[in-house]
Design a protein around this motif. Structure first.
Motif, PDB file in Angstrom:
ATOM      1  N   PRO A 141      63.664  49.023  63.008  1.00  0.00           N
ATOM      2  CA  PRO A 141      64.329  48.823  61.705  1.00  0.00           C
ATOM      3  C   PRO A 141      65.833  48.729  61.797  1.00  0.00           C
ATOM      4  O   PRO A 141      66.487  48.202  60.886  1.00  0.00           O
ATOM      5  N   GLY A 142      66.434  49.277  62.832  1.00  0.00           N
ATOM      6  CA  GLY A 142      67.884  49.217  62.977  1.00  0.00           C
ATOM      7  C   GLY A 142      68.593  50.196  62.054  1.00  0.00           C
ATOM      8  O   GLY A 142      67.972  51.009  61.358  1.00  0.00           O
ATOM      9  N   LEU A 143      69.930  50.120  62.049  1.00  0.00           N
ATOM     10  CA  LEU A 143      70.753  51.008  61.231  1.00  0.00           C
ATOM     11  C   LEU A 143      71.859  50.212  60.565  1.00  0.00           C
ATOM     12  O   LEU A 143      72.356  49.217  61.107  1.00  0.00           O
ATOM     13  N   ARG A 195      70.032  63.784  61.698  1.00  0.00           N
ATOM     14  CA  ARG A 195      68.813  62.998  61.871  1.00  0.00           C
ATOM     15  C   ARG A 195      68.554  62.245  60.571  1.00  0.00           C
ATOM     16  O   ARG A 195      68.577  62.817  59.492  1.00  0.00           O
ATOM     17  N   LEU A 196      68.298  60.943  60.726  1.00  0.00           N
ATOM     18  CA  LEU A 196      68.030  60.134  59.545  1.00  0.00           C
ATOM     19  C   LEU A 196      66.569  60.194  59.142  1.00  0.00           C
ATOM     20  O   LEU A 196      66.222  59.858  58.008  1.00  0.00           O
ATOM     21  N   ASP A 197      65.692  60.612  60.046  1.00  0.00           N
ATOM     22  CA  ASP A 197      64.267  60.722  59.739  1.00  0.00           C
ATOM     23  C   ASP A 197      63.763  62.028  60.325  1.00  0.00           C
ATOM     24  O   ASP A 197      63.643  62.172  61.545  1.00  0.00           O
ATOM     25  N   GLU A 198      63.494  62.996  59.491  1.00  0.00           N
ATOM     26  CA  GLU A 198      63.051  64.318  59.947  1.00  0.00           C
ATOM     27  C   GLU A 198      61.612  64.300  60.444  1.00  0.00           C
ATOM     28  O   GLU A 198      61.150  65.251  61.064  1.00  0.00           O
ATOM     29  N   LYS A 199      60.888  63.204  60.171  1.00  0.00           N
ATOM     30  CA  LYS A 199      59.487  63.157  60.571  1.00  0.00           C
ATOM     31  C   LYS A 199      59.325  62.863  62.057  1.00  0.00           C
ATOM     32  O   LYS A 199      58.323  63.213  62.668  1.00  0.00           O
ATOM     33  N   THR A 200      60.301  62.198  62.646  1.00  0.00           N
ATOM     34  CA  THR A 200      60.212  61.879  64.067  1.00  0.00           C
ATOM     35  C   THR A 200      60.558  63.107  64.879  1.00  0.00           C
ATOM     36  O   THR A 200      61.567  63.764  64.616  1.00  0.00           O
ATOM     37  N   PRO A 201      59.778  63.449  65.911  1.00  0.00           N
ATOM     38  CA  PRO A 201      60.056  64.655  66.694  1.00  0.00           C
ATOM     39  C   PRO A 201      61.414  64.572  67.370  1.00  0.00           C
ATOM     40  O   PRO A 201      61.831  63.522  67.845  1.00  0.00           O
ATOM     41  N   GLY A 202      62.092  65.734  67.441  1.00  0.00           N
ATOM     42  CA  GLY A 202      63.382  65.799  68.122  1.00  0.00           C
ATOM     43  C   GLY A 202      64.318  66.737  67.422  1.00  0.00           C
ATOM     44  O   GLY A 202      64.093  67.144  66.275  1.00  0.00           O
ATOM     45  N   SER A 203      65.394  67.110  68.110  1.00  0.00           N
ATOM     46  CA  SER A 203      66.361  68.065  67.566  1.00  0.00           C
ATOM     47  C   SER A 203      67.547  67.392  66.913  1.00  0.00           C
ATOM     48  O   SER A 203      68.347  68.042  66.248  1.00  0.00           O
ATOM     49  N   GLY A 246      84.521  56.866  78.356  1.00  0.00           N
ATOM     50  CA  GLY A 246      83.821  55.632  78.018  1.00  0.00           C
ATOM     51  C   GLY A 246      83.726  55.437  76.517  1.00  0.00           C
ATOM     52  O   GLY A 246      84.512  55.986  75.742  1.00  0.00           O
ATOM     53  N   SER A 247      82.759  54.641  76.080  1.00  0.00           N
ATOM     54  CA  SER A 247      82.568  54.393  74.654  1.00  0.00           C
ATOM     55  C   SER A 247      81.102  54.102  74.387  1.00  0.00           C
ATOM     56  O   SER A 247      80.374  53.624  75.262  1.00  0.00           O
ATOM     57  N   LEU A 248      80.670  54.396  73.160  1.00  0.00           N
ATOM     58  CA  LEU A 248      79.309  54.124  72.703  1.00  0.00           C
ATOM     59  C   LEU A 248      79.402  53.437  71.348  1.00  0.00           C
ATOM     60  O   LEU A 248      79.986  53.973  70.408  1.00  0.00           O
ATOM     61  N   ASP A 249      78.822  52.237  71.267  1.00  0.00           N
ATOM     62  CA  ASP A 249      78.829  51.466  70.032  1.00  0.00           C
ATOM     63  C   ASP A 249      77.390  51.182  69.615  1.00  0.00           C
ATOM     64  O   ASP A 249      76.541  50.819  70.454  1.00  0.00           O
ATOM     65  N   LEU A 250      77.128  51.324  68.330  1.00  0.00           N
ATOM     66  CA  LEU A 250      75.827  51.023  67.751  1.00  0.00           C
ATOM     67  C   LEU A 250      75.998  49.921  66.727  1.00  0.00           C
ATOM     68  O   LEU A 250      76.857  50.012  65.840  1.00  0.00           O
ATOM     69  N   ARG A 251      75.174  48.864  66.838  1.00  0.00           N
ATOM     70  CA  ARG A 251      75.251  47.747  65.901  1.00  0.00           C
ATOM     71  C   ARG A 251      73.901  47.057  65.806  1.00  0.00           C
ATOM     72  O   ARG A 251      72.952  47.444  66.472  1.00  0.00           O
ATOM     73  N   ARG A 252      73.851  46.019  65.003  1.00  0.00           N
ATOM     74  CA  ARG A 252      72.618  45.277  64.800  1.00  0.00           C
ATOM     75  C   ARG A 252      72.286  44.455  66.041  1.00  0.00           C
ATOM     76  O   ARG A 252      73.142  43.808  66.631  1.00  0.00           O
ATOM     77  N   SER A 253      71.022  44.507  66.442  1.00  0.00           N
ATOM     78  CA  SER A 253      70.579  43.802  67.641  1.00  0.00           C
ATOM     79  C   SER A 253      70.104  42.399  67.300  1.00  0.00           C
ATOM     80  O   SER A 253      69.676  42.118  66.163  1.00  0.00           O
TER      81      SER A 253
END
Length: 455
Positions: free
Chosen positions: A386-388, A402-410, A426-433
């Motif tokens: 779905p992307g972000l 966390r944007l979805d509490e239903k998915t397992p993880g902390s 370094g750097s970390l970028d998040l965008r539409r794929s």
């Protein structure tokens, strides 16, 4: 901060000094040559005056044909080489063949001890002359013998000598400049070797600065090695202290949680809530200290291709319904400058998240990206999930979000990645794929070492 080059400074300093020294040498040699020629001319004229005076005294008659000079220059008109014999009233008695249609200017000034007077005059043709006059007395009658020599010839010789001198000195200066460049390069070689040794330590090829260096540089290499040893000791002490602090706090916090869990009431709930917060904070700062201590140690590198191949195989087993397409780079891809476990943790978290949120398709690619700060290792992981949105992409990098509490993880996975990325610069970028989901671009510093990667 860089400010110029030592070799260039040495070259320009030596070149400037050479130019000043060679120009001064050229003028000094020219002046010495001019003085030598003028002295030689004066001595020649004095010899001719003495010769004429001897002939005059021997013959006793200023009109005698025996009074002459054998120098052929006195036979050539307009040569600047003349001689005359006059009495005290200026009456001309004898002269050289070269004195044709001209009147020599009178010599003024006082005589020296020997009765001679010297001067520099111009003839009617503009020729500069050195003039010597001597007085001779015969039978109570006084005669003045005047002999001139061309000073223009001397000045021309001086000009020719000056030109040739500066040509020769220019060639010498060029050779000395080349020699200074060679000497500067040879003198700077130990510094280049020291720089390469330090770079090998930074790139992970060596643990200490090795090699033999001159006395002026050897203390610097020793200080760098001592700094590396001191840095390692400080990091180890800090790691131990943080570990001891964390372990020391775990037991009291666990006691508080257990006691609060066994009780009921408002106080018990407050104690339980606050102890949970303290436990989370201890774990967080312990993790940060571990990351900082691990990445502060120089001399580590990792093959990104090998790590991504290994992670891809692991994720295919964990997520069998997900197709992971790994575009393998060529062997010239630079290595990651850091700990292998850190790269696995960063890339593994991103790849695991992509597999969790994808609709069955994930792409992985490694690239070398050149920028203003040098070459960076670019790891691109995208999926068809779905992307972000831009707002969510910024929000999800916050700690524990966390944007979805239903998915397992902390919710700490991306934050751990961001912590490690910041530590390594370094750097970390998040965008539409392009696949429709999320594209994560991870940029990390690289080592200059490259090698063949085996699958």
């Amino acid at each position: 901060m860089r400010k110029g080059s030592i070799a260039a400074s040495l070259f320009w300093l030596s070149a400037g000094w050479l130019i000043v020294a060679l120009v001064a040498t050229g003028f000094l040699l020219t002046d010495l040559y001019s003085r030598a020629l003028d002295t030689s001319l004066s001595e020649t004229l004095e010899f001719h005056v003495e010769s004429l005076a001897g002939d005059l005294l021997e013959s006793g008659n200023p009109l005698s044909d025996t009074i002459s000079l054998t120098d052929p220059r006195f036979n050539r008109p307009r040569s600047g080489w003349y001689w005359t014999i006059r009495d005290a009233d200026g009456q001309l008695y004898n002269l050289s063949t070269s004195v044709v249609g001209i009147v020599l200017p009178a010599v003024t000034g006082s005589s020296d001890i020997s009765g001679m007077r010297t001067a520099v005059l111009d003839d009617a043709f503009g020729t500069r002359m050195r003039v010597i006059e001597r007085t001779v007395t015969i039978a109570s009658k006084t005669y003045r013998i005047v002999v001139t020599g061309s000073l223009s010839e001397v000045l021309k010789l001086v000009d020719d000598f000056r030109g040739q001198t500066f040509i020769v000195l220019g060639a010498v200066g060029a050779m000395l400049a080349i020699m200074s460049v060679i000497v500067a390069r040879i003198a700077m070689r130990p510094i280049s070797r020291l720089r390469n040794a330090i770079e090998r330590v930074r790139e992970g090829d060596a643990e200490t600065v090795g090699g033999v260096y001159p006395n002026e540089i050897a203390p610097l290499a020793e200080e760098v090695n001592e700094l590396l040893r001191s840095n390692a000791q400080i990091i180890e002490r800090a790691r131990n202290q943080v570990g001891n602090l964390a372990h020391g706090l775990k037991t009291p916090i666990a006691v508080l949680r257990n006691e609060a869990g066994a009780k009921k009431g408002v106080l018990a709930e407050v104690v339980l809530t606050e102890s949970e917060k303290m436990s989370t904070m201890v774990a967080t700062y312990l993790e940060r200290a571990r990351l900082a201590a691990r990445t502060s140690v120089v001399g580590k590198k990792a093959d990104g291709t090998m790590i991504m191949l290994r992670l891809t195989r692991v994720m295919r087993k964990i997520h069998p319904d997900c197709t992971i397409a790994f575009q393998r780079p060529d062997a010239s891809l630079p290595w990651f400058r850091g700990d292998e476990a850190d790269l696995e943790e960063m890339a593994g978290n991103l790849l695991d998240n992509a597999c969790k949120w994808s609709k069955g398709q994930v792409g992985v690619r490694l690239l070398a990206e050149r920028g203003d700060t040098g070459t960076m290792l670019l790891i691109r992981i995208d999926d068809n999930g779905p992307g972000l949105s831009d707002e969510d992409a910024h929000k999800v990098l916050r700690r524990g979000v966390r944007l979805d509490e239903k998915t397992p993880g902390s919710g700490l996975g991306l934050d751990i990645v961001k912590e490690l990325v910041d530590v390594y610069g370094g750097s970390l970028d998040l965008r539409r794929s392009a696949l429709g989901g999320l594209l994560a671009e991870l940029r990390l510093p690289t080592s200059r070492l490259t090698g063949m990667t085996k699958s």
